[in-house]
Design a protein around this motif. Structure first.
Motif, mmCIF file in Angstrom:
data_model
loop_
_atom_site.group_PDB
_atom_site.id
_atom_site.type_symbol
_atom_site.label_atom_id
_atom_site.label_comp_id
_atom_site.label_asym_id
_atom_site.label_seq_id
_atom_site.Cartn_x
_atom_site.Cartn_y
_atom_site.Cartn_z
ATOM 1 N N GLN A 275 -15.212 -31.860 13.246
ATOM 2 C CA GLN A 275 -14.169 -32.169 14.234
ATOM 3 C C GLN A 275 -13.396 -30.927 14.632
ATOM 4 O O GLN A 275 -13.052 -30.736 15.802
ATOM 5 N N GLY A 276 -13.099 -30.046 13.650
ATOM 6 C CA GLY A 276 -12.444 -28.767 13.952
ATOM 7 C C GLY A 276 -13.273 -27.930 14.912
ATOM 8 O O GLY A 276 -12.755 -27.344 15.876
ATOM 9 N N GLN A 277 -14.590 -27.886 14.631
ATOM 10 C CA GLN A 277 -15.482 -27.136 15.537
ATOM 11 C C GLN A 277 -15.471 -27.739 16.940
ATOM 12 O O GLN A 277 -15.440 -27.022 17.939
ATOM 13 N N VAL A 278 -15.499 -29.057 16.975
ATOM 14 C CA VAL A 278 -15.469 -29.731 18.283
ATOM 15 C C VAL A 278 -14.183 -29.402 19.028
ATOM 16 O O VAL A 278 -14.181 -29.138 20.241
ATOM 17 N N SER A 279 -13.052 -29.403 18.290
ATOM 18 C CA SER A 279 -11.773 -29.062 18.940
ATOM 19 C C SER A 279 -11.788 -27.627 19.441
ATOM 20 O O SER A 279 -11.282 -27.327 20.531
ATOM 21 N N ALA A 280 -12.380 -26.707 18.625
ATOM 22 C CA ALA A 280 -12.481 -25.312 19.083
ATOM 23 C C ALA A 280 -13.308 -25.218 20.346
ATOM 24 O O ALA A 280 -12.948 -24.512 21.300
ATOM 25 N N ASP A 281 -14.430 -25.960 20.363
ATOM 26 C CA ASP A 281 -15.262 -25.962 21.579
ATOM 27 C C ASP A 281 -14.482 -26.499 22.778
ATOM 28 O O ASP A 281 -14.593 -25.974 23.889
ATOM 29 N N SER A 282 -13.702 -27.545 22.532
ATOM 30 C CA SER A 282 -12.900 -28.100 23.639
ATOM 31 C C SER A 282 -11.865 -27.092 24.114
ATOM 32 O O SER A 282 -11.592 -26.979 25.314
#
Length: 1981
Positions: free
Chosen positions: A1254-1261
């Motif tokens: 989820q952290g990675q996804v937020s970084a991507d966002s």
């Protein structure tokens, strides 16, 4: 709820009752009204006036009745609308409540089903407990009870389950009341309480059964069980009864609702039918009335009746006319009121706008005041600093000459003048702003006056009756009002002129202040300079100023003469306009007379028509109707013609008003010219006051004044234009209103139905014409404003040159920053892509693992389900078949496992193939992107390439679609095959339905999996396609940005080129003016040819620059495309990774729990299998033991001990094995617990991993948000560049306009110069005068010879002055003569023609000269056309780009829609996750069930162990010889078997319950989905119904309005018919009375005169003959009448044609006059603009002439000095050519020996160069002497030269020092000494040593540039030959400007270098550089 419905029903009933009552009252009123109308005709009055009064009274009554009816109708309409609204509101409320009730019902149904399921489960548990208790109590009577109970339960369950379906059938689609919901809620509560009670009872019975099982004794009450069964039956019966009651109540409610709805709709329909019937009745009455009238008119043939009918018809027609007039007047008054209200609102809005502008101006004034204060403070500080600087300079330069003092004082004066000029500028700006403020106040007052006038007009319109003569009076009043407005505007103009005079006075005060300051300075000068030289210089300067002022006086007089000419022209134009106005007035009069005559004729025709109609009424009514119709049509046509004539009249009036306004403008122009003349006189006075000021300062002040006056004039013109616009808009509005009023008055007498369409068409045409006129006026105003803008742009372009260069530099810097940003972005993108690719690979791996785990788990789940089913089957079968069944099950499981594995492998292979195809598509995508990069590098084929790429993408997409379809078909086939194959094999192995269903489910699951993966692949392909489209769009947008950048650069370059062209033109004009007018046309022609050549060269240079720019543009585009391709690829990769991350995050949630389930289910299934195996083994052992015991019991004889011991041993062994198995089971249990714990740990780890993801996804966002922010920034920058481009294009257009204006002014000046060349002797004197005078003092101070020359010049100038005075006198006399002739022309019109002819001849001559000049300038015009064409192309490109931007915006909208669809898909995914959670719960339940099974197995194990212990006991007892106990053991074994059977049955029941629950859950889910779909459908239906309701409302309102209109129309017709009926009925009654009287008299006569019958018969025959004759005569009369009508028609048609022809002629004349007026206006504007520009140019030309003369003098002086220096240089060169300096040779010789041996060859080469030897000769000598050395050559050289004596030359002062240094250093110093000046610096005159101070920024003063022009004159000559575009910056700037040698002590050689002299570049020697390096550089040069 019921009370609310009841209230609503009662309210509806009351309102409908009111409607009925109102309808009845309405019908009663109508009947009364018809009765009154019928009775009205009976009242007859003899007098006409009284009859009129009576008719008026009746009319008033009728109107009152009509008003009451209308109010009643309005009230009814409102009531109807309210009722409809109430009905709709109630419907909506009912629907909403029904929807709520339905949802509640559904919820309750769900709850009921849950409770039923629970109840059935509890009942089953109760049955199990009963069964267990019965089995424990070993009573054979209990078995049938259980069976009966089971049957009852099943039947009750079936009945129970059958009820809800019925209830649902009742509920769906119907409404339900609130009381029903409450009762159902109570029922549910009661049922829940019962369920709780049943659960408590079940738990109690379970405890009892456990206790009984533990105790081992089955003592239980059967009575309690029976009671429970009875209670259960009672509860079921009660529930069924209550459900039936609920259904009945629901049905009743639905019936009531339907009845209410049907009642409401029926009432509505009844009302509608009543209205329709009423309308039909009215129409029938109307028709029957017409029929009766016609029949009565046909039947009545009595002459008295005819008379009465005629009189009644006349009265009816009069009344109709009066009615129509009244209605028309009412409508007119209403329309006027509305229009005046609109006018008032518009005026108020304008007022508000003016107030807003006033406040804004006030704020700007305050800001300017603060700025003025700051400027004044700065000026004071500057003055203080300047005083300090002057003091310091005086202290420093105390020892300097008087020349330096004069110079410093001149500088101080200049600076102070500059500062005072700043203050003056600010004062003028403040004055202008005040003037604007006063103008705005004046405009506001004018608007208020107009508002007041409009209000008065409203009052007058409301009071006065609309008639033709009154409209004429209104027009006259309006004309008077317009004249008043004109006077008011004249007053405003007077006030403006007074303000201008005040501004001039302020200007004079400022100049007086300047004069006082300068007088103070001159006083200081007088104190400082008390010598004789001051007096002489002052004398000379005053003389020069006198001459300059005289020149300016002459220019002013020329301007005055020009203004007089223009005045004469304006008078001529005015007279022509007056003539045209008179003609138009006469034409107007004629037209009015014609219209009056036509009206008279029309009235006569009407009278004749009425008479004819009355004559022909009794006999031929049908013919009369047709003739009346024909006459009506003819009248309508004539009235249309009349309206056309009136329209033409209005147009003529508007044209007259226009002419008046133009006359007024010409008057204002005359006044303005007079005021300018007065201003010129005041300026002359000021110039006489400023005689003592210096020439430069005076010129600058005059220029500033001119510019300010021009600015004021421009502002004044703007204000005048605005006032004119306001006046025009007001006049247009007034015209429109007047026209509409006239149209209404015209349409008053027409028939409404026939002429309304023509009238509307005419009004529309009129409005369109008005719009066209307004558009043309706007265009004219726009052209005028553009003209003004071009004038302003001339002054702006010169100051904006520096800004353009700065802009270019900023653009270059911006491009560099963009490139850097692009590089940085590229690096960042590469880093982010590398990181993202790693993350994507990791996520892919995780995803694949999760997919595999999920598939395995699903397979295991299906296996478990199959195993559970098989276990159930196994348990349901009898025990002897247990062993073969288990083996069959095992084999079936193995075969199914192999089949499933093979299907899974095939599906995995399919998935892999699909992934490979996806990878191939990605590779093809990369290849296509590379090809895109290659194609984008070619800019010339951009459009074709784009089309090809789009075609390629379309083909790829089609191919992919086909591949996807093919794959889907393949997958569908495979899925079908997978779904078909397992059931077949299942049927082969087992002929049971359960296994088939399981296999089918399994196949469907596989098929779903493959479908999901295919859907994923399709989504991926679609995402790729969207990425490709986004990349294309981004690529296009960036190329457009690049194009715009390049275009802006090109435009900047063009502007700079055009500015340079302007500078060249100005220089050329300077040269031409300096050449003078003596040479004449030949010089002009030569100059123009040179200019043409220069233009051609410049054009070529511009083209070269353009080519270079295009090349740069193409390079930048290619770089940009490449960068954008890289960006697009990386963005695509990022998007792909983000999508995969999202997919993983969506998939990652249920995966951990599914793994846990999988492991737990595997362990549990393994444990269950082992338990089953153990149970089977134990049962077999028990059976063997029983058989052994039976056999042993059967043989009680010998050998019993051995057998029993063996059996005992076997039993002991079995006990041991059982104990071991129990231990194993406990170990298994511990293992299960540990695995569960491990799974919990793993779930925690998975959660942590999830958080990381989820952290990675937020970084991507975050990255994506940053990218979107950058994209928005790019878009903003692009928009800014678009704005900049637009502004630049506007500037370019303005520059083009200025060029065209310059060319026109140039033509005008050339014509003027040609006209001025009548006195050729005057111009050279003009040119030479000031130049001689300017340099007078300097030369006088220099030498006495110059003073003699000056005296001679003075004498010649005085002679010239005398000549000039004579010329001025002659010009004045000419002026007076012209004025007299103009006055005479006004009085005498005959002499005017000859003067006009002369003026025309002069004009023709001027035109010829202008044409000749035009031919020369055509080439330049062609070039301009080409440039404009290129500009147009660029503008077209801009438009294309704008369209592309709009397309991009649309695509952005499409992308937003796609984002919405993706959101919806996300929601679907969330729904799927919820479904997964529900599956998870189901699995948990199955887990629980399996654990329960485990417990049951453990329980069975314990029971079997107990059995084993009992068996051991039995064996022991048997060994002791107790055979009776064996029987007990057998009984116990039987009971245990029964227990086992019971347990198996219970297990089967539990499994059945579980299956039932699963079925219930699936049915509930399907029902839920169905309800959701139904809810969506209902929502859609609700929306549709709402829209339908709204449409119905609209249609109802339309129908109601139409019905109103029809009703009003019918009522009008009914009233007319009633009137006619009344009149006809009264006439019939009168006729019947008279007939009765006549009958009586005739009877008397008959009785009295029977004898005279024969006479009567003869008379009758004669009378019959007369009747026949009358008939014949009547037919003849009809024929004559028809002929007369045809003749009349022919006459009318001829007159019509004549009138139309006249109208066309008038229209053509008006058009021609308008064209002439517009042409004259354009000529006037051009003449005024040319006059202004000519006046400005003459001022500038005079200044430039003086500057050129000064420059020429300076050039001559410099040329003489240069010639002297050249002569000296040539002498020096001639004298020193063959000589060699001894010191030089000595230095060279010594330097040779001082230098090291390695470098002596260099010194020898240097000597050779000095002596003039070539380098090759020196090299040869050095090579020849290389062997023996150079010493011999040197010694011989010394020996040869030693005997000669050297003459003693005086040494330099540095020669002694040079002996100590090296040769190279000495040579450098020698060169430095030689380059220093040996001659003394000659003394230059004072004016040549002026400082190089630049004037302050923002000012283009000619005075400040005078000092620099002297030095730049030679440079200009050279610059004209060189290329100004391609030259470097240093070449364009003169050498003197940057150097510090322009001071007083500068050497002559450091002046600007001419082309004749040999140049030697100065050598900058640094301290660090060695002398040898310097020498080498020198030698290279």
């Amino acid at each position: 709820m019921s009370s609310w419905l009841g209230g609503l029903g009662s309210g509806l009933g009351q309102s409908l009752g009111q409607v009925g009552g109102s309808l009845s009252s309405f019908t009663g009123q109508i009947s009364n009204f018809t009765k009154d109308m019928l009775l009205e005709g009976v009242e007859e009055v003899g007098d006409a006036a009284t009859e009129l009064q009576v008719s008026n009274c009746k009319l008033a009554e009728v109107e009152a009745a009509f008003a009451t009816q209308k109010s009643e109708y309005d009230r009814l309409k409102k009531l109807h609308a309210e009722l409809e609204e109430k009905f709709e509101a109630s419907e909506i409320q009912i629907k909403r409540q029904s929807a709520d009730y339905r949802t509640l019902l559904q919820q309750k149904d769900v709850e009921i089903s849950h409770f039923k399921a629970r109840q059935s489960g509890l009942q089953e548990e109760v049955q199990k407990l009963q069964h267990s208790t019965q089995s424990v109590s070993v009573s054979p009577t209990s078995l049938p009870v259980t069976t009966s109970s089971s049957t009852t339960t099943s039947s009750s369950a079936s009945t129970f389950l059958s009820h809800p379906t019925g209830s649902h059938q009742g509920f769906h689609g119907d409404e339900m009341d609130l009381s029903d919901v409450i009762s159902s809620q109570q029922e549910i509560n009661r049922l829940s309480v019962e369920v709780m009670r049943l659960e408590a009872e079940v738990s109690h019975w379970r405890r009892m059964s456990q206790a009984s099982a533990a105790a081992g004794a089955g003592n239980s009450d059967q009575g309690e069980i029976l009671k429970l069964q009875q209670t259960i039956k009672e509860l079921r019966d009660e529930m069924s009864c209550e459900v039936d009651e609920h259904q009945h109540e629901l049905a009743a409610l639905q019936d009531a609702q339907r009845q209410k709805m049907s009642d409401i709709t029926r009432r509505h329909r009844d009302e509608l039918t009543e209205y329709e019937e009423r309308i039909e009745e009215l129409e029938e009455q109307f028709q029957s009335g017409g029929v009766q009238g016609s029949s009565s008119s046909d039947t009545d043939k009595i002459p008295e009746l005819e008379k009465t009918i005629r009189s009644l018809q006349e009265a009816a027609e009069q009344r109709e006319k009066q009615l129509s007039e009244l209605s028309a007047s009412l409508e007119e008054s209403q329309r006027r009121q509305a229009s005046l209200q609109i006018e008032k609102d518009d005026a108020q809005e304008e007022n508000a706008g003016l107030l807003h502008n006033y406040t804004r101006l006030q704020a700007s004034v305050t800001e300017l005041q603060t700025r003025v204060q700051e400027q004044e403070e700065k000026a004071l500080q500057k003055v203080q600093l300047d005083h300090e600087i002057q003091g310091l300079r005086k202290n420093l330069a105390a020892a300097e000459n008087e020349i330096v003092k004069l110079k410093s004082l001149a500088e101080a004066e200049l600076k102070e003048e500059v500062e005072h000029a700043d203050i003056l500028e600010l004062n003028t700006i403040i004055g202008m702003l005040r003037q604007e403020k006063e103008l705005l106040v004046q405009e506001k007052l004018d608007m208020q006056e107009r508002l007041r006038v409009a209000d008065e007009q409203i009052v007058s319109n409301s009071r006065g009756e609309p008639a033709n003569y009154e409209s004429q009076e209104d027009l006259e009043a309006e004309l008077e009002r317009r004249e008043k407005a004109l006077r008011a505007t004249e007053k405003e103009r007077d006030t403006l002129m007074s303000e201008l005079e005040e501004l001039d006075q302020q200007n004079q005060e400022a100049t007086q202040h300047m004069i006082s300051v300068k007088e103070q300075l001159s006083g200081q000068l007088r104190e400082a300079e008390a010598e004789v030289s001051r007096l002489t210089t002052e004398h000379n300067t005053t003389k020069d100023q006198n001459r300059a002022l005289e020149l300016e006086l002459e220019t002013q007089r020329e301007k005055i003469s020009q203004s007089a000419f223009t005045l004469n022209d304006l008078h001529m134009v005015k007279q022509q306009l007056e003539r045209t106005v008179k003609e138009l007035k006469e034409k107007l009069r004629h037209a009015q007379e014609q219209s009056r005559e036509a009206l008279r004729e029309i009235s006569e025709l009407k009278k004749e028509r009425e008479e004819q109609a009355t004559k022909e009424a009794p006999t031929q009514t049908g013919e009369r109707g047709t003739e009346i119709q024909r006459t009506k049509d003819a009248l309508a046509g004539k009235e249309r013609e009349l309206s056309g004539l009136k329209r033409e009249l209005n147009e003529m009036r508007s044209y007259q008003e226009k002419v008046m306004s133009e006359d007024y403008e010409s008057k204002m122009e005359n006044r303005r010219l007079k005021e300018e003349y007065q201003q010129a006189q005041s300026k002359m006075d000021e110039f006489s006051k400023q005689m003592k000021e210096s020439q430069t300062a005076l010129n600058r002040i005059v220029l500033e004044k001119d510019t300010r006056i021009e600015a004021l004039k421009l502002e004044k013109n703007q204000l005048e234009v605005e006032i004119r616009q306001a006046e025009r808009s007001l006049t247009d509005q007034a015209k429109q209103y007047q026209q509409t009023i006239d149209d209404l008055t015209r349409s008053r007498s027409m028939d409404a139905s026939a002429l309304q369409t023509d009238y509307e068409r005419a009004i529309k045409l009129n409005q369109e014409k008005d719009m066209e006129i307004a558009q043309l006026r706007r265009d004219m105003e726009q052209l005028a404003s553009d003209h003004r803008d071009t004038n302003e742009m001339l002054s702006i372009t010169v100051a904006g040159q520096k800004q353009l260069t700065d802009l270019l530099q900023e653009k270059d810097v911006f491009v560099e920053t963009i490139k850097q940003n692009a590089a940085d972005l590229q690096l960042e993108l590469e880093n982010s892509i590398s990181v993202a690719t790693k993350e994507a690979e990791f996520l892919r791996q995780a995803l694949e693992e999760k997919d595999k785990q999920l598939g395995g788990m699903k397979e295991e789940n299906s296996h478990l389900k199959e195993e559970i089913d098989r276990i159930r089957d196994q348990q349901s079968r009898p025990q002897p078949l247990a062993e073969p069944r288990t083996l069959d099950i095992i084999t079936e499981l193995e075969t199914e496992i192999t089949q499933l594995k093979s299907s899974r492998n095939s599906l995995d292979e399919e998935v892999q193939t699909l992934r490979q195809t996806m990878e191939e598509q990605q590779a093809s995508l990369l290849l296509s992107q590379q090809s895109l990069q290659v194609q984008q590098s070619e800019l010339e084929q951009a459009q074709a390439r784009h089309q090809q790429t789009t075609l390629n993408y379309d083909r790829l997409i089609h191919a992919r679609d086909e591949e996807i379809a093919r794959l889907q078909e393949m997958v569908g086939r495979l899925g079908d095959s997978c779904a078909d194959s397992p059931p077949m094999e299942g049927e082969v192995i087992l002929q049971e339905d359960k296994t088939q269903s399981l296999n089918q489910e399994n196949g469907n699951e596989k098929h779903d999996l493959s479908k999901v993966e295919i859907a994923k692949l399709v989504k991926g392909i679609k995402e790729k396609e969207t990425e490709i489209s986004q990349l294309n769009e981004k690529n296009l947008s960036l190329t457009r940005q690049l194009d715009q950048l390049v275009v802006s650069r090109d435009e900047v370059g063009k502007l700079s080129q055009m500015i340079l062209q302007k500078d060249l033109e100005i220089q050329a004009l300077h040269v031409r003016i300096s050449m003078g007018g003596g040479n004449g046309h030949s010089q002009d022609v030569i100059f123009l040819q040179q200019q043409l050549q220069a233009y051609a060269v410049e054009r070529e240079q511009v083209l070269a620059v353009l080519n270079e720019k295009t090349r740069e543009n193409s390079q930048l585009r290619s770089d940009h495309h490449r960068l954008m391709d890289i960006m697009a690829g990386k963005e695509a990769a990022l998007l792909k990774l983000q999508q995969e991350n999202q997919r993983l995050s969506n998939m990652s949630d249920p995966s951990g729990s599914q793994e846990m389930f999988k492991e737990t289910i595997q362990n549990l299934s393994r444990i269950i299998r082992e338990k089953d195996i153990e149970i089977d083994a134990l049962t077999q052992k028990c059976q063997t033991l029983v058989t052994v015991l039976q056999s042993s019991g059967g043989e009680p004889g010998a050998g019993s001990g051995g057998v029993s011991s063996n059996q005992f041993e076997e039993l002991l062994q079995e006990r041991d094995t059982l104990k071991q198995q129990v231990k194993k089971m406990e170990e298994w249990k511990q293992q299960v617990i540990t695995t569960i714990k491990n799974m919990q740990h793993e779930s925690a780890q998975l959660q942590e991993e999830l958080i990381k993801l989820q952290g990675q996804v937020s970084a991507d966002s975050d990255c994506s948000s940053k990218l979107s922010v950058d994209y928005t920034k790019l878009i903003q920058s692009y928009e800014q560049k678009e704005k900049k481009l637009g502004s630049l294009s506007q500037e370019l257009a303005q520059v083009q306009q200025t060029i065209s204006q310059l060319s026109t002014t140039k033509d005008f000046l050339l014509g003027k110069l040609d006209s001025v060349q009548q006195a050729p002797e005057v111009i050279p004197v003009q040119c030479s005068g000031p130049s001689l005078s300017v340099h007078g003092p300097s030369h006088q101070t220099g030498s006495p010879v110059n003073s003699l020359k000056l005296q001679e010049d003075l004498v010649s100038l005085q002679a010239q002055l005398v000549e000039r005075d004579n010329m001025i006198r002659t010009l004045k006399e000419n002026n007076h003569r012209l004025a007299n002739s103009a006055a005479a022309s006004e009085s005498e019109q005959r002499s005017q023609a000859a003067e006009v002819q002369q003026v025309q001849d002069r004009l023709e001559a001027l035109h010829r000269s202008v044409r000749e000049k035009d031919l020369l300038i055509k080439t330049k015009g062609d070039q301009l056309v080409q440039i404009s064409e290129t500009l147009r192309n660029r503008e077209n490109d801009n438009e294309v780009l704008k369209q592309a931007v709009t397309n991009l915006k649309e695509r952005a909208l499409i992308l937003e829609l796609d984002a919405k669809t993706l959101k919806d898909e996300n929601e679907l995914v969330a729904a799927r996750s919820r479904e997964k959670e529900s599956e998870f719960r189901a699995l948990q339940e199955t887990n629980m069930q399996v654990s329960l099974l485990l417990r049951e197995k453990e329980f069975e194990l314990s029971a079997i162990t107990d059995k084993a212990t009992t068996m051991e006991k039995m064996l022991k007892d048997k060994e002791q010889g107790k055979s009776g106990e064996l029987n007990q053991l057998l009984n116990e074994i039987k009971s245990m078997q029964e227990k086992a059977l019971a347990f198996q049955q219970e297990r089967d029941q539990v499994m059945m319950a579980l299956k039932q629950k699963q079925m219930d859950t699936t049915s509930l889910q399907s029902e839920l989905q169905h309800m959701r779909d139904k809810e969506q459908r209902l929502n859609l239906e609700l929306e549709r119904l709402r829209n339908h309701l709204l449409e119905i409302e609209e249609s109802y309102t339309r129908e109601a309005v139409a019905a109103e209109d029809r009703e009003t129309e019918l009522r009008r017709r009914v009233a007319l018919l009633d009137e006619r009926l009344a009149t006809s009925s009264s006439a019939v009654e009168n006729a019947s009375q008279q007939a009765s009287m006549q009958v009586e008299s005739l009877q008397e006569q008959l009785s009295g005169v029977m004898k005279q019958r024969d006479d009567a018969l003869t008379k009758l025959t004669t009378s019959q003959e007369q009747v026949n004759q009358y008939a014949v005569s009547l037919s003849n009369l009809q024929m004559v009448l028809e002929q007369f009508q045809q003749e009349e028609k022919a006459m009318y048609s001829a007159e019509l044609e004549k009138l139309t022809k006249e109208k066309e002629e008038w229209r053509k004349k008006a058009q021609r006059l308008e064209d002439q007026a517009s042409a004259l206006q354009i000529n006037l504007d051009e003449a005024t603009a040319a006059l202004e520009s000519a006046s400005r140019l003459t001022d500038q030309l005079d200044l430039k002439e003086e500057q050129i003369e000064e420059l020429k003098k300076q050039v001559d002086v410099r040329q003489e000095m240069l010639e002297e220096v050249q002569k000296k240089l040539m002498n020096l060169l001639n004298s020193t050519e063959g000589k060699i300096d001894k010191v030089l040779m000595r230095n060279l010789f010594l330097g040779y020996f001082h230098t090291p041996k390695t470098k002596r060859t260099d010194v020898l080469r240097l000597m050779g160069n000095v002596l003039g030897l070539s380098r090759e000769d020196v090299d040869k000598m050095l090579e020849e002497d290389a062997a023996r050395g150079v010493t011999g050559w040197v010694s011989s050289w010394l020996g040869g030269r030693g005997a000669q004596s050297v003459p003693n030359t005086p040494q330099r002062p540095t020669s002694g020092q040079m002996l100590n240094s090296s040769f190279s250093e000495m040579f450098v110093k020698f060169l430095e000494i030689e380059s220093t000046p040996s001659l003394p610096a000659p003394k230059l005159p004072v004016h040549d040593i002026k400082p190089l101070t630049t004037p302050p920024a923002g000012r283009t003063s000619s005075a400040a540039s005078v000092s620099a022009t002297g030095a730049a004159a030679a440079a200009i000559k050279r610059a004209s030959d060189s290329n100004p575009f391609l030259a470097p910056r240093s070449a364009a700037v003169p050498l003197l400007a940057g150097s510090s040698s322009g001071g007083p002590g500068a050497h002559l050689l450091m002046k600007p270098i001419s082309d004749a002299l040999p140049t030697f570049t100065p050598l900058p020697v640094s301290a660090e550089a060695s002398a040898g390096a310097v020498l080498k550089d020198l030698l290279k040069q």
